[in-house]
Design an enzyme around this catalytic site. Structure first.
Site, PDB file in Angstrom:
ATOM      1  N   HIS A 181      53.874  37.750  37.520  1.00 41.44           N
ATOM      2  CA  HIS A 181      52.737  38.567  37.090  1.00 41.44           C
ATOM      3  C   HIS A 181      52.141  39.262  38.291  1.00 41.44           C
ATOM      4  CE1 HIS A 181      51.344  34.462  37.847  1.00 41.44           C
ATOM      5  NE2 HIS A 181      50.232  34.996  38.297  1.00 41.44           N
ATOM      6  N   HIS A 187      48.726  40.931  39.674  1.00 41.28           N
ATOM      7  CA  HIS A 187      47.269  40.995  39.472  1.00 41.28           C
ATOM      8  C   HIS A 187      46.759  42.396  39.809  1.00 41.28           C
ATOM      9  CE1 HIS A 187      46.366  36.547  39.468  1.00 41.28           C
ATOM     10  NE2 HIS A 187      47.516  36.507  40.104  1.00 41.28           N
TER      11      HIS A 187
HETATM   12  P1  5GP Z   1      48.489  32.965  39.920  1.00 43.09           P
HETATM   13  O1  5GP Z   1      47.576  32.051  40.692  1.00 43.09           O
HETATM   14  O2  5GP Z   1      49.665  32.207  39.294  1.00 43.09           O
HETATM   15  O3  5GP Z   1      48.919  34.167  40.711  1.00 43.09           O
HETATM   16  O4  5GP Z   1      47.607  33.542  38.758  1.00 43.09           O
HETATM   17  C1  5GP Z   1      47.515  32.992  37.499  1.00 43.09           C
HETATM   18  C2  5GP Z   1      46.350  33.694  36.822  1.00 43.09           C
HETATM   19  O5  5GP Z   1      46.507  33.536  35.433  1.00 43.09           O
HETATM   20  C3  5GP Z   1      44.991  33.129  37.198  1.00 43.09           C
HETATM   21  O6  5GP Z   1      44.191  34.188  37.696  1.00 43.09           O
HETATM   22  C4  5GP Z   1      44.455  32.554  35.892  1.00 43.09           C
HETATM   23  O7  5GP Z   1      43.079  32.770  35.731  1.00 43.09           O
HETATM   24  C5  5GP Z   1      45.257  33.308  34.848  1.00 43.09           C
HETATM   25  N1  5GP Z   1      45.550  32.560  33.630  1.00 43.09           N
HETATM   26  C6  5GP Z   1      46.081  31.301  33.543  1.00 43.09           C
HETATM   27  N2  5GP Z   1      46.254  30.941  32.255  1.00 43.09           N
HETATM   28  C7  5GP Z   1      45.833  32.003  31.509  1.00 43.09           C
HETATM   29  C8  5GP Z   1      45.757  32.225  30.096  1.00 43.09           C
HETATM   30  O8  5GP Z   1      46.105  31.376  29.267  1.00 43.09           O
HETATM   31  N3  5GP Z   1      45.260  33.435  29.695  1.00 43.09           N
HETATM   32  C9  5GP Z   1      44.865  34.404  30.585  1.00 43.09           C
HETATM   33  N4  5GP Z   1      44.404  35.546  30.078  1.00 43.09           N
HETATM   34  N5  5GP Z   1      44.921  34.215  31.924  1.00 43.09           N
HETATM   35  C10 5GP Z   1      45.396  33.030  32.378  1.00 43.09           C
END
Ligand code: 5GP
Ligand code: ZN
Length: 134
Positions: free
Chosen positions: A99, A101
């Site tokens: 993903h 951001h």
């Molecule tokens: P990472 O730290 O893996 O780069 O980012 C994961 C992101 O996904 C975090 O910012 C977290 O808030 C978001 N996130 C995790 N689970 C969910 C979910 O079930 N729904 C949504 N909309 N965001 C999520």
């Protein structure tokens, strides 16, 4: 992939606040946002990270991010914007489905997404360069 929350969200099995969708991607609002409008570009196919995702898909993700960022900037009037993409737990990745951001930034938003600079010697930098290009 079974049990992957972002696969379920990207493919519409779990509802989300979708702000853009096409055949290949869904862009959703992060449910734990750093700032107002923090969004995630999710490929509909499962790839764990940058190392797994095909070149063409990651290129298309960047194109989608640009379109969405432009829209966010116009609608939410942000002052700046970070694109962030974490790979591996050490780098802060918590959901192991690629993903990207999109993080709009506002004056005095209290966030600190940038890193702390270090001071390697000129020799260390050359050594690292040689390791990468060698
Ligand atoms: P990472 O730290 O893996 O780069 O980012 C994961 C992101 O996904 C975090 O910012 C977290 O808030 C978001 N996130 C995790 N689970 C969910 C979910 O079930 N729904 C949504 N909309 N965001 C999520
Ligand atoms: Zn997945």
């Amino acid at each position: 992939m079974d049990g992957c929350i972002f696969c379920k969200i990207a493919n519409g099995e779990i509802p989300s606040n979708t702000i853009f969708e096409n055949d290949e991607f869904r862009v959703i609002l992060d449910n734990g946002p750093a700032t107002k409008g923090h969004a995630l570009v999710l490929p509909k196919k499962h790839y764990a990270d940058l190392f797994e995702i095909p070149e063409e898909t990651v290129a298309n993700a960047a194109i989608v991010a640009k379109k969405v960022a432009q829209n966010i900037k116009e609608k939410l009037n942000c002052d700046g914007l970070n694109l962030v993409q974490n790979n591996g737990a050490t780098a802060g990745q918590t959901v192991m489905h690629f993903h990207l951001h999109i993080i709009p930034r506002y004056e005095n938003d209290g966030q600190h997404i940038l890193w702390k600079p270090t001071s390697p010697s000129a020799e260390e930098l050359v050594d690292i360069k040689n390791k990468i290009v060698g």
